[in-house]
Motif scaffolding. Structure first.
Motif, PDB file in Angstrom:
ATOM      1  N   THR B 117      13.531  -8.825   1.783  1.00  0.00           N
ATOM      2  CA  THR B 117      14.882  -8.645   2.327  1.00  0.00           C
ATOM      3  C   THR B 117      15.041  -9.438   3.616  1.00  0.00           C
ATOM      4  O   THR B 117      14.053  -9.846   4.231  1.00  0.00           O
ATOM      5  CB  THR B 117      15.194  -7.164   2.642  1.00  0.00           C
ATOM      6  OG1 THR B 117      14.646  -6.865   3.932  1.00  0.00           O
ATOM      7  CG2 THR B 117      14.629  -6.226   1.596  1.00  0.00           C
ATOM      8  N   GLU B 149      22.622  -3.148   6.782  1.00  0.00           N
ATOM      9  CA  GLU B 149      22.068  -2.506   5.589  1.00  0.00           C
ATOM     10  C   GLU B 149      21.820  -3.551   4.510  1.00  0.00           C
ATOM     11  O   GLU B 149      22.431  -4.628   4.520  1.00  0.00           O
ATOM     12  CB  GLU B 149      23.045  -1.435   5.072  1.00  0.00           C
ATOM     13  CG  GLU B 149      23.092  -0.225   5.992  1.00  0.00           C
ATOM     14  CD  GLU B 149      24.337   0.640   5.794  1.00  0.00           C
ATOM     15  OE1 GLU B 149      25.461   0.075   5.791  1.00  0.00           O
ATOM     16  OE2 GLU B 149      24.186   1.854   5.667  1.00  0.00           O
ATOM     17  N   LEU B 150      20.931  -3.221   3.597  1.00  0.00           N
ATOM     18  CA  LEU B 150      20.651  -4.161   2.520  1.00  0.00           C
ATOM     19  C   LEU B 150      21.859  -4.254   1.592  1.00  0.00           C
ATOM     20  O   LEU B 150      22.494  -3.248   1.274  1.00  0.00           O
ATOM     21  CB  LEU B 150      19.418  -3.703   1.727  1.00  0.00           C
ATOM     22  CG  LEU B 150      18.915  -4.731   0.718  1.00  0.00           C
ATOM     23  CD1 LEU B 150      18.275  -5.919   1.419  1.00  0.00           C
ATOM     24  CD2 LEU B 150      17.928  -4.099  -0.259  1.00  0.00           C
ATOM     25  N   SER B 172      13.625  -0.806   9.265  1.00  0.00           N
ATOM     26  CA  SER B 172      13.659  -2.096   9.959  1.00  0.00           C
ATOM     27  C   SER B 172      13.332  -1.928  11.442  1.00  0.00           C
ATOM     28  O   SER B 172      13.956  -1.108  12.120  1.00  0.00           O
ATOM     29  CB  SER B 172      15.041  -2.728   9.801  1.00  0.00           C
ATOM     30  OG  SER B 172      15.284  -3.633  10.870  1.00  0.00           O
ATOM     31  N   THR B 177      17.456   0.344  10.496  1.00  0.00           N
ATOM     32  CA  THR B 177      17.932   0.733   9.170  1.00  0.00           C
ATOM     33  C   THR B 177      16.840   1.434   8.362  1.00  0.00           C
ATOM     34  O   THR B 177      15.724   0.920   8.257  1.00  0.00           O
ATOM     35  CB  THR B 177      18.360  -0.519   8.382  1.00  0.00           C
ATOM     36  OG1 THR B 177      19.215  -1.296   9.205  1.00  0.00           O
ATOM     37  CG2 THR B 177      19.039  -0.150   7.071  1.00  0.00           C
ATOM     38  N   ASN B 179      15.799   2.128   4.831  1.00  0.00           N
ATOM     39  CA  ASN B 179      16.143   1.623   3.493  1.00  0.00           C
ATOM     40  C   ASN B 179      16.031   2.720   2.434  1.00  0.00           C
ATOM     41  O   ASN B 179      15.180   3.607   2.550  1.00  0.00           O
ATOM     42  CB  ASN B 179      15.229   0.444   3.137  1.00  0.00           C
ATOM     43  CG  ASN B 179      15.707  -0.853   3.760  1.00  0.00           C
ATOM     44  OD1 ASN B 179      16.896  -1.165   3.715  1.00  0.00           O
ATOM     45  ND2 ASN B 179      14.792  -1.597   4.359  1.00  0.00           N
TER      46      ASN B 179
END
Lengths: 150, 405
Positions: B117, B149-150, B172, B177, B179
């Protein structure tokens, strides 16, 4: 004055806010890239040299108040000087902030003395020297990026 | 339940001073302070029980061996691993990820995809990038949204039967964040990919259950969960670890050696060549004990309330600041930029006020590039931090802005 105020003196704050020669020359005779991978300071130095004299000089990029004010002071001081005088001033500056310098050195450093407060912050010395290292690289025509970490 | 003031007394460093001020330690994302029990465990081992493991037939060595085995069992329990043989002691998260990316070398075929990511730490970025270069595989980086965010749609679309490995962080370090690791793993497994999770930022802040997540590998460092530096853990599924070649060769990892042939020890020893960091392993065990005693219910409640308080104070007092990373599910850290003031200058001014934060790119340059900034300042909290420390941070930031903004 406490340490913070010694570091961030009025002159430095002014050069940070309104950096002089904050530009890239259109067709410089000398150029170099200086980066500090630890904090992301990143500048290009471009110089116009004629008859061994620095006719014009600019620095462009991004970084902290110390690196930016150092670049602003450096470019202001060496414009019009011979390349040898520019390199001599570089040596004086490095002596000023990297050693227990002499009064004679302090005298020679002139307006650069305002950056001496950096000495008390060893981690920030590289911020102040970055543009000077790049100047040295540009004038010696080293065709490579200058990093504080190698 | 102990009060935070009482808990702080467990950590000798928290009563020290920096530049004439009581230390406000807000760099827990980088490393955490150590409780006295961890320091004592290490000191006690060196002073009263020190010996190497495995080799000695004498009592001291047997005891040291047993102590390390006990921590291996404790580690398995801590992350809900099904077998203690699946716990590999390494130097840290970085070595764990390098080990997997190296030992899976033969598994990744030219033209296959390795997916990570856009919010990865360099330690979970560069090893995969290098693997792809070595093997002629495709290195795919899933973008992140403006809130940090992803992009789950892009992630789902990128997965295919051509995906060999997916690697991502649990939390992260640059944005905070959290995940959706379970969902991400499920999607990757559906595509038939192997999944590695970088748990460096999660291990101290949330309960981890590798079986519930469903991943193949999980990595973390002890020093980010109140343990010593120089020791970390790679957990991997038994079948995979058994199929992988060794990482380094040497003592302890062999079964038998002759001029013609060498055979290797079964896992975990296969991946643990040389004398391990015995005292550090013992320290890690004490760190797990400390966390377990406090309990994640308390830890998460305390850290979440600090995050909410910090966000409120930032919003109310610091209009000059823009927070980078506003994920809905977020760990207790605030990464930010201040109008016209470089993070390095902020770091120095806070340092002079006795406040330790991180200023820089957080070993996540692609994240900085994504947000078009060179660096951020990051305050990362632990259960031992207080609202008063957040107040001091806010005051010092106001001072920095008055001076340099």
């Amino acid at each position: 004055m406490n340490k913070t105020d010694q570091l961030y003196q009025e002159v430095i704050l002014d050069h940070n806010k309104n950096p002089r020669n904050f530009k890239e020359l259109a067709s410089p005779t000398h150029k170099a890239h200086g980066i500090n991978p630890l904090c992301g300071d990143d500048y290009w130095i471009s110089i116009q040299v004629e008859n061994n004299t620095v006719q014009d000089i600019g620095f462009m990029g991004s970084g902290c108040a110390i690196s930016k004010s150092s670049g602003s002071l450096m470019t202001s001081l060496i414009k019009g000087k011979s390349t040898q005088e520019a390199l001599d001033l570089k040596n004086t500056f490095l002596e000023l902030i990297m050693t227990d310098c002499t009064d004679e050195c302090r005298e020679k450093a002139g307006r650069l003395k305002v950056l001496e407060g950096v000495k008390q912050f060893p981690i920030r010395v590289k911020c102040a020297t970055l543009v000077w290292r790049a100047l040295e690289a540009a004038l010696s025509q080293k065709d490579q990026a200058i990093s504080t970490e190698n | 339940m102990k009060s935070v003031q009482k808990i702080r007394q467990d950590f000798p460093m928290l009563s020290t001073h920096m530049n004439g001020h009581p230390l406000a330690y807000l760099d827990n994302g980088a490393t955490t302070q150590k409780p006295q029990s961890v320091i004592d465990a290490i000191t006690h081992f060196y002073r009263d029980e020190y010996a190497t493991i495995h080799r000695g037939v004498y009592e001291l060595s047997q005891k040291a061996t047993q102590a390390c085995d006990d921590v291996r069992a404790k580690t398995a329990q801590f992350i809900h691993a099904p077998s203690i043989d699946e716990i590999i002691f390494v130097r840290g998260t970085t070595e764990a990820i390098n080990l997997v990316s190296h030992c899976l070398g033969a598994y990744v075929q030219p033209g296959q995809d390795v997916i990570i990511t856009g919010m990865e730490h360099h330690a979970n970025f560069v090893p995969w990038q290098m693997l792809c270069i070595r093997n002629g595989a495709n290195f795919k980086v899933i973008p992140i949204t403006d809130t940090g965010e992803l992009d789950m749609d892009a992630y789902a679309k990128a997965l295919s039967e051509n995906t060999a490995i997916v690697a991502f962080g649990h939390i992260s370090n640059a944005l905070g964040t959290i995940n959706p690791v379970q969902e991400m793993t499920m999607l990757a497994k559906k595509a038939g990919a192997l999944v590695l999770i970088d748990g460096a930022q999660a291990i101290a802040h949330a309960p981890v259950d590798v079986q519930a997540i469903g991943c193949d590998f999980y990595a973390f460092s002890a020093h980010k969960c109140y343990g010593p530096t120089g020791i970390g853990v790679l957990w991997g599924k038994k079948t995979l670890l058994e199929a992988m070649p060794p990482y380094q060769f040497g003592g302890d990892m062999i079964e038998s050696v002759s001029i013609n042939k060498t055979t290797f020890a079964p896992i975990p020893a296969k991946f643990e060549s040389g004398t391990p960091a015995i005292a550090e392993i013992i320290g890690l065990g004490a760190a797990f004990d400390y966390i377990t005693k406090l309990g994640f219910d308390f830890i998460q409640k305390q850290e979440h309330s600090l995050l909410i308080y910090a966000q409120e104070q930032f919003e109310a007092c610091l209009p000059c600041i823009q927070v980078i990373g506003k994920a809905k599910h977020k760990a207790s850290l605030v990464s930010f930029i201040m109008e016209g003031v470089h993070p390095h200058d902020i770091g120095t001014i806070l340092d002079q006020e006795g406040i330790a934060v991180r200023a820089g790119h957080h070993c996540a340059q692609p994240v900085m590039t994504r947000f078009g900034i060179p660096a951020t300042t990051r305050a990362s909290m632990s259960f031992y931090n207080t609202q008063e420390e957040i107040d001091r941070l806010v005051n010092a930031l106001e001072k920095a802005y008055r001076l340099l903004g």
